[in-house]
Motif scaffolding. Structure first.
Motif, PDB file in Angstrom:
ATOM      1  N   LEU A 139      -5.572  23.004   8.135  1.00 53.66           N
ATOM      2  CA  LEU A 139      -4.698  22.721   6.999  1.00 53.66           C
ATOM      3  C   LEU A 139      -4.792  23.801   5.925  1.00 53.66           C
ATOM      4  N   VAL A 152       5.758  15.936   5.918  1.00 57.86           N
ATOM      5  CA  VAL A 152       4.335  16.065   6.240  1.00 57.86           C
ATOM      6  C   VAL A 152       3.680  14.720   5.972  1.00 57.86           C
ATOM      7  N   CYS A 154      -0.064  13.037   5.902  1.00 53.35           N
ATOM      8  CA  CYS A 154      -1.471  13.440   5.864  1.00 53.35           C
ATOM      9  C   CYS A 154      -2.277  12.322   5.213  1.00 53.35           C
ATOM     10  N   ILE A 171       0.781  22.852   2.479  1.00 50.80           N
ATOM     11  CA  ILE A 171       1.746  21.771   2.698  1.00 50.80           C
ATOM     12  C   ILE A 171       3.061  22.108   1.997  1.00 50.80           C
ATOM     13  N   ALA A 181       6.272  15.319   1.297  1.00 47.90           N
ATOM     14  CA  ALA A 181       4.909  15.104   1.788  1.00 47.90           C
ATOM     15  C   ALA A 181       4.484  13.695   1.415  1.00 47.90           C
TER      16      ALA A 181
END
Length: 264
Positions: A139, A152, A154, A171, A181
């Motif tokens: 990452l 994304v 996460c 990101i 995200a």
């Protein structure tokens, strides 16, 4: 001793075998819990879309959760899944999803979606066996083009990474303009600023200070400022569980965790 045993198991047994052992554990605990379950109210895992007599209660350190017997999903997994269903087009649209450290309860379903360009990746640090179909991915140095990803996802990763700001910048870099995200981390709402101390290195001291032996910080709500520093202009902490009725909250086995939503 327990950590050493877990490390040995993870580094020696194939991932597929570990999954089967987990399933046996969930099943046996579910049957025992069902016997003790005194009410007639059923529960429902929205990830599996399956009804059960009950969830499996679990408490570890500073947190507790309810586990789905069929896939091991915890309360936060079901909460995030419902958020994704309502607020993204991952399940219906032609889009890309970078999934960092993919959860077992999500992986098979997301991989099977016909219109989703699904990219699961994990760093596979020492002691963790390789999961078939999941690419090695750091990452801090994503080998992906700028402005190339729609979403994304996460979950519970950044608290493990000392240089989390670089991860946030990566990101931001790979997301397309207008892309999103969706992030979760442990957040202590009783502290005003994120707590980290990199002189704390022993597993025992990290567990004492940060809640888990391999965590390096407790985030506060000021995590939003770190994402803004990375380039995001629109950053929000969403308490998604609040929109559900008390009955639905219990039915789905949800929690009050905050979900960070950052849009580029």
């Amino acid at each position: 001793m327990k950590r050493l045993f877990i490390h040995i198991v993870k580094s020696t047994l194939p991932f597929s075998l570990r999954v089967e052992l987990r399933k046996l554990n969930w099943k046996s605990r579910y049957y025992l819990q069902s016997i003790a379950h005194s009410t007639k109210e059923k529960v429902f895992c929205p990830i599996e879309e399956k009804e059960y007599n009950c969830f499996i209660p679990e408490t570890k350190g500073v947190w507790s959760s309810l586990i789905s017997p069929g896939n091991g999903a915890r309360s936060r997994h079901r909460l995030i899944w419902l958020y994704l269903k309502k607020n993204t087009n991952i399940f219906s649209g032609d889009c890309s999803l970078l999934h960092i450290a993919p959860e077992f309860c999500y992986y098979g379903i997301l991989k099977s979606l016909p219109k989703l360009h699904y990219m699961p990746g994990d760093k596979m640090v020492e002691g963790y066996g390789k999961q078939s179909g999941v690419a090695y991915m750091d990452l801090l140095d994503l080998k992906l083009d700028d402005n190339s990803i729609d979403y994304v996802l996460c979950n519970q990763v950044l608290e493990h990474i000392p240089d989390d700001r670089t991860a946030m910048k990566e990101i931001y870099r790979v997301l397309k303009p207008g892309a999103t995200a969706i992030i979760t981390v442990p957040i202590d709402e009783n502290i005003s600023a994120t707590y980290e101390d990199f002189s704390i290195t022993s597993p025992a001291e990290r567990e004492k200070h940060f809640g888990q032996w391999d965590h390096v910080r407790w985030y506060a709500k000021d995590i939003t400022e770190r994402f803004k520093e990375a380039g995001f202009k629109n950053v929000e902490l969403v308490r998604f569980g609040e929109q559900f009725s008390e009955a639905d909250y219990k039915k789905y086995g949800l929690c009050e965790d905050l979900i960070l939503v950052a849009k580029k």
